[in-house]
Design an enzyme around this catalytic site. Structure first.
Site, PDB file in Angstrom:
ATOM      1  N   ASP A   1      87.587  40.891  43.203  1.00 16.37           N
ATOM      2  CA  ASP A   1      86.804  41.343  42.488  1.00 16.37           C
ATOM      3  C   ASP A   1      85.902  41.102  42.595  1.00 16.37           C
ATOM      4  O   ASP A   1      84.217  40.399  42.381  1.00 16.37           O
ATOM      5  CB  ASP A   1      87.262  42.132  41.091  1.00 16.37           C
ATOM      6  CG  ASP A   1      86.316  43.104  40.203  1.00 16.37           C
ATOM      7  OD1 ASP A   1      85.482  43.486  41.189  1.00 16.37           O
ATOM      8  OD2 ASP A   1      85.292  42.230  39.413  1.00 16.37           O
TER       9      ASP A   1
ATOM     10  N   GLU B  99      80.095  36.766  47.867  1.00 13.76           N
ATOM     11  CA  GLU B  99      79.418  38.153  47.247  1.00 13.76           C
ATOM     12  C   GLU B  99      77.520  37.816  47.110  1.00 13.76           C
ATOM     13  O   GLU B  99      77.121  39.200  47.441  1.00 13.76           O
ATOM     14  CB  GLU B  99      80.147  39.101  45.979  1.00 13.76           C
ATOM     15  CG  GLU B  99      79.715  37.683  45.301  1.00 13.76           C
ATOM     16  CD  GLU B  99      80.525  37.823  43.484  1.00 13.76           C
ATOM     17  OE1 GLU B  99      81.507  38.202  43.580  1.00 13.76           O
ATOM     18  OE2 GLU B  99      79.986  38.312  42.448  1.00 13.76           O
TER      19      GLU B  99
ATOM     20  N   HIS C 225      82.893  43.382  42.516  1.00 16.24           N
ATOM     21  CA  HIS C 225      82.483  42.672  41.216  1.00 16.24           C
ATOM     22  C   HIS C 225      82.214  43.887  40.379  1.00 16.24           C
ATOM     23  O   HIS C 225      81.335  44.083  39.690  1.00 16.24           O
ATOM     24  CB  HIS C 225      80.949  41.712  41.750  1.00 16.24           C
ATOM     25  CG  HIS C 225      81.501  40.538  40.450  1.00 16.24           C
ATOM     26  ND1 HIS C 225      80.830  39.098  40.199  1.00 16.24           N
ATOM     27  CD2 HIS C 225      81.768  40.885  39.065  1.00 16.24           C
ATOM     28  CE1 HIS C 225      81.813  38.674  39.182  1.00 16.24           C
ATOM     29  NE2 HIS C 225      81.888  39.528  38.333  1.00 16.24           N
TER      30      HIS C 225
ATOM     31  N   ARG D 121      86.138  34.129  39.778  1.00 15.53           N
ATOM     32  CA  ARG D 121      84.913  33.732  40.281  1.00 15.53           C
ATOM     33  C   ARG D 121      85.662  33.211  42.138  1.00 15.53           C
ATOM     34  O   ARG D 121      86.433  33.291  42.575  1.00 15.53           O
ATOM     35  CB  ARG D 121      84.176  32.967  40.206  1.00 15.53           C
ATOM     36  CG  ARG D 121      83.740  33.218  38.789  1.00 15.53           C
ATOM     37  CD  ARG D 121      82.428  33.597  39.285  1.00 15.53           C
ATOM     38  NE  ARG D 121      81.659  33.723  38.231  1.00 15.53           N
ATOM     39  CZ  ARG D 121      81.769  34.589  37.136  1.00 15.53           C
ATOM     40  NH1 ARG D 121      82.663  35.876  37.795  1.00 15.53           N
ATOM     41  NH2 ARG D 121      80.980  34.938  36.623  1.00 15.53           N
TER      42      ARG D 121
HETATM   43  P1  NAD Z   1      87.433  31.912  28.414  1.00 13.21           P
HETATM   44  O1  NAD Z   1      85.854  30.796  28.521  1.00 13.21           O
HETATM   45  O2  NAD Z   1      87.771  32.735  27.421  1.00 13.21           O
HETATM   46  O3  NAD Z   1      88.967  30.975  29.472  1.00 13.21           O
HETATM   47  C1  NAD Z   1      88.643  30.327  29.890  1.00 13.21           C
HETATM   48  C2  NAD Z   1      89.954  29.750  30.599  1.00 13.21           C
HETATM   49  O4  NAD Z   1      90.173  28.706  31.587  1.00 13.21           O
HETATM   50  C3  NAD Z   1      90.216  28.686  28.629  1.00 13.21           C
HETATM   51  O5  NAD Z   1      91.412  28.593  27.703  1.00 13.21           O
HETATM   52  C4  NAD Z   1      90.376  27.416  29.868  1.00 13.21           C
HETATM   53  O6  NAD Z   1      91.130  26.616  29.175  1.00 13.21           O
HETATM   54  C5  NAD Z   1      91.075  27.806  30.639  1.00 13.21           C
HETATM   55  N1  NAD Z   1      90.539  26.820  32.085  1.00 13.21           N
HETATM   56  C6  NAD Z   1      89.837  26.350  32.557  1.00 13.21           C
HETATM   57  N2  NAD Z   1      89.885  25.337  33.373  1.00 13.21           N
HETATM   58  C7  NAD Z   1      90.994  25.805  33.721  1.00 13.21           C
HETATM   59  C8  NAD Z   1      91.850  24.759  34.710  1.00 13.21           C
HETATM   60  N3  NAD Z   1      91.665  24.247  35.505  1.00 13.21           N
HETATM   61  N4  NAD Z   1      93.517  25.044  34.873  1.00 13.21           N
HETATM   62  C9  NAD Z   1      94.266  25.658  33.736  1.00 13.21           C
HETATM   63  N5  NAD Z   1      93.376  26.700  33.025  1.00 13.21           N
HETATM   64  C10 NAD Z   1      91.829  26.017  32.898  1.00 13.21           C
HETATM   65  O7  NAD Z   1      86.899  32.569  29.631  1.00 13.21           O
HETATM   66  P2  NAD Z   1      87.296  34.314  30.653  1.00 13.21           P
HETATM   67  O8  NAD Z   1      86.256  35.065  29.295  1.00 13.21           O
HETATM   68  O9  NAD Z   1      88.628  34.351  29.827  1.00 13.21           O
HETATM   69  O10 NAD Z   1      85.863  34.537  31.312  1.00 13.21           O
HETATM   70  C11 NAD Z   1      87.358  33.943  32.497  1.00 13.21           C
HETATM   71  C12 NAD Z   1      86.877  34.684  33.782  1.00 13.21           C
HETATM   72  O11 NAD Z   1      86.781  35.895  34.243  1.00 13.21           O
HETATM   73  C13 NAD Z   1      84.777  34.145  33.477  1.00 13.21           C
HETATM   74  O12 NAD Z   1      84.680  32.358  33.564  1.00 13.21           O
HETATM   75  C14 NAD Z   1      84.225  34.305  34.794  1.00 13.21           C
HETATM   76  O13 NAD Z   1      84.350  33.837  36.205  1.00 13.21           O
HETATM   77  C15 NAD Z   1      85.510  36.006  35.018  1.00 13.21           C
HETATM   78  N6  NAD Z   1      85.288  37.471  34.867  1.00 13.21           N
HETATM   79  C16 NAD Z   1      84.488  38.230  35.832  1.00 13.21           C
HETATM   80  C17 NAD Z   1      83.930  38.866  35.120  1.00 13.21           C
HETATM   81  C18 NAD Z   1      84.804  39.899  36.537  1.00 13.21           C
HETATM   82  O14 NAD Z   1      83.755  41.846  36.137  1.00 13.21           O
HETATM   83  N7  NAD Z   1      84.702  40.439  37.558  1.00 13.21           N
HETATM   84  C19 NAD Z   1      83.570  39.842  34.003  1.00 13.21           C
HETATM   85  C20 NAD Z   1      83.617  38.408  33.262  1.00 13.21           C
HETATM   86  C21 NAD Z   1      84.874  37.201  33.257  1.00 13.21           C
END
Ligand code: NAD
Length: 328
Positions: A256, A261, A293, A232
C-alpha cells in the site's frame, strides 16, 4: 474546517449537530490567502499536505483569538512550529484513527495473494485461460504462519485478525506487550523472516528501520512467502524486492506504500513519464498487488479523523487540554 473532502461532509455535519457547534466547511487549505476566513470563528481544523509555512497565518489566528490548529491527520510536518510557538498556537493531530482499517487491508491483500487471484485473473483476461494446474494450488490461511514486524496499534490489530482466522502468529517488536500473548508468540526478527508464510510490516520509517527488508532478508525467506507492506515504502529496498520476485525467492507482495509514492499516488490521469520504472515493473507482476496508500481509507477512519480533531478544537477553544496536543 479547511480542506474539507466530500467524504468528510456527512461526518462533519453529524458531529456539528451533536456537538451543537457552528461549522463552516471550505475546500481550500489553510494558507496566508485563506486564513482571514477564520475571523469570527473560535477554532480551526485542517487535513492538508500543503505546508502552513507563512508566520502570518499563525499571527492572524492569534489576533482572531484562535488558540490552536487541529490536524485531522497523523502527520504534522506541514506546521511551522517556530511560528506556532511565537503565537501560542497549540497543534493537535489524530495519531490513531482506525488501526483496524489498515490491518484489514493487509489481511485482504495477503488472502488475495495466497489464493493467487491476480494470477488467475491475468490468465483469464490475457489468454482466456480458465484452467488450473499444480503451480496454482494454494495454502489455506489457518495453516499459515504469519510474522508481524511491529505490533503497535496496527500490528496488534493485525495479530488479532490472523489469530481469529486460525493462523499461527509471530511478532517481532522492540517492546514486549503481554496483552498480545493470547494472539501471538514474541520472537526475534530472524525467526519471523525464516519461518513466516506471510510477513507483514507495521513499524514506522526511521533510520533504524529503513530498508529493514533487503536482499539478505529475501534470501532467508521461504520461496512461498508473501510480503505485505502497509507501513512505509522505505522499509523495503524496492530493487531488492523486484529481484526477489523475478528470481522466485518469494511468492508475491502486497503493497500500500512505495518509497517514491509521493511522485504519483493521489494523482488522476498521471502522465506516463511521472510513473516510476520500479512501479511499472511491480504492477506488471500478477503476484503483486498495489494500492495507492488507501489502507486507512474507511468510513470509520474518516469519521474518527473529523470527530477527534473537531473535539480537540472545541476543547482547546474552551481552555481545556487534550492528549492529542503535540509537544514542541
Ligand atoms: P505504533 O507506533 O503504534 O507501532 C509501531 C510499533 O513498531 C511499536 O510497537 C514499536 O515498538 C515497533 N517498532 C519500532 N521500531 C521497530 C523495529 N526496529 N523492530 C521491531 N519493531 C519496531 O504505529 P502504528 O499506528 O501501528 O503504525 C505503524 C505504521 O503504519 C506507521 O508508522 C505508518 O508508517 C503506517 N501507517 C500506514 C497507513 C496506511 O494508510 N497505509 C496508515 C497509518 C499508518
Amino acid at each position: 474546517m479547511y480542506t474539507t473532502h466530500p467524504y468528510e461532509i456527512p461526518f462533519a455535519k453529524a458531529w456539528a449537530k451533536k456537538a451543537n457547534v457552528e461549522l463552516k466547511m471550505v475546500e481550500e487549505p489553510l494558507t496566508e490567502a485563506t486564513v482571514d476566513w477564520a475571523k469570527d470563528f473560535d477554532a480551526v481544523t485542517t487535513l492538508q499536505t500543503n505546508a502552513i509555512d507563512d508566520p502570518e497565518v499563525y499571527e492572524k489566528l492569534a489576533n482572531f483569538g484562535i488558540k490552536q490548529i487541529s490536524l485531522r491527520m497523523v502527520g504534522f510536518d506541514t506546521i511551522n512550529f517556530e511560528a506556532a510557538k511565537a503565537n501560542n498556537i497549540k497543534i493537535t493531530n489524530v495519531a490513531s484513527y482506525s488501526p483496524r482499517a489498515i490491518a484489514e487491508m493487509g489481511v485482504t491483500q495477503a488472502m488475495y495473494l495466497l489464493r493467487q487471484i491476480g494470477t488467475f485473473k491475468a490468465r483469464m483476461e490475457q489468454d482466456h485461460d480458465f484452467s488450473w494446474n499444480e503451480t496454482l494450488i494454494s495454502n489455506e490461511i489457518y495453516n499459515c504462519t504469519v510474522g508481524l514486524i511491529g505490533a503497535g496499534h496496527i500490528g496488534s490489530a493485525t495479530a488479532q485478525i490472523y489469530k481469529a482466522l486460525g493462523a499461527r502468529v509471530l511478532i517481532n517488536d522492540l517492546s514486549y506487550d503481554p496483552a498480545l500473548e493470547p494472539y501471538a508468540e514474541f520472537v526475534d526478527r530472524e525467526t519471523v523472516i525464516k519461518e513466516s508464510d506471510i510477513i507483514s510490516l507495521h513499524v514506522p520509517l526511521l533510520p533504524s528501520t529503513k530498508h529493514m527488508i533487503g536482499a539478505d532478508e529475501f534470501k532467508q525467506m521461504k520461496n512461498s512467502t508473501f510480503l505485505i507492506n502497509m507501513a512505509r515504502g522505505g522499509l523495503v529496498d524496492t530493487q531488492a524486492l523486484i529481484n526477489a520476485l523475478e528470481n522466485g525467492e518469494i511468492a508475491g507482495a502486497g503493497l500500500d506504500t512505495l518509497a517514491n509514492e509521493t511522485e504519483f499516488f493521489g494523482q488522476t490521469n498521471a502522465p506516463d513519464d511521472v510513473i516510476p520504472a520500479d512501479y511499472k515493473k511491480l504492477e506488471a507482476m500478477p503476484n503483486v498487488v498495489i494500492t495507492p496508500h488507501v489502507a486507512f481509507f474507511t468510513k470509520t477512519a474518516a469519521r474518527n479523523m473529523v470527530e477527534i480533531a473537531s473535539n480537540d478544537a472545541v476543547t482547546i477553544a474552551n481552555g481545556g487540554k487534550t492528549k492529542n496536543e503535540i509537544r514542541f
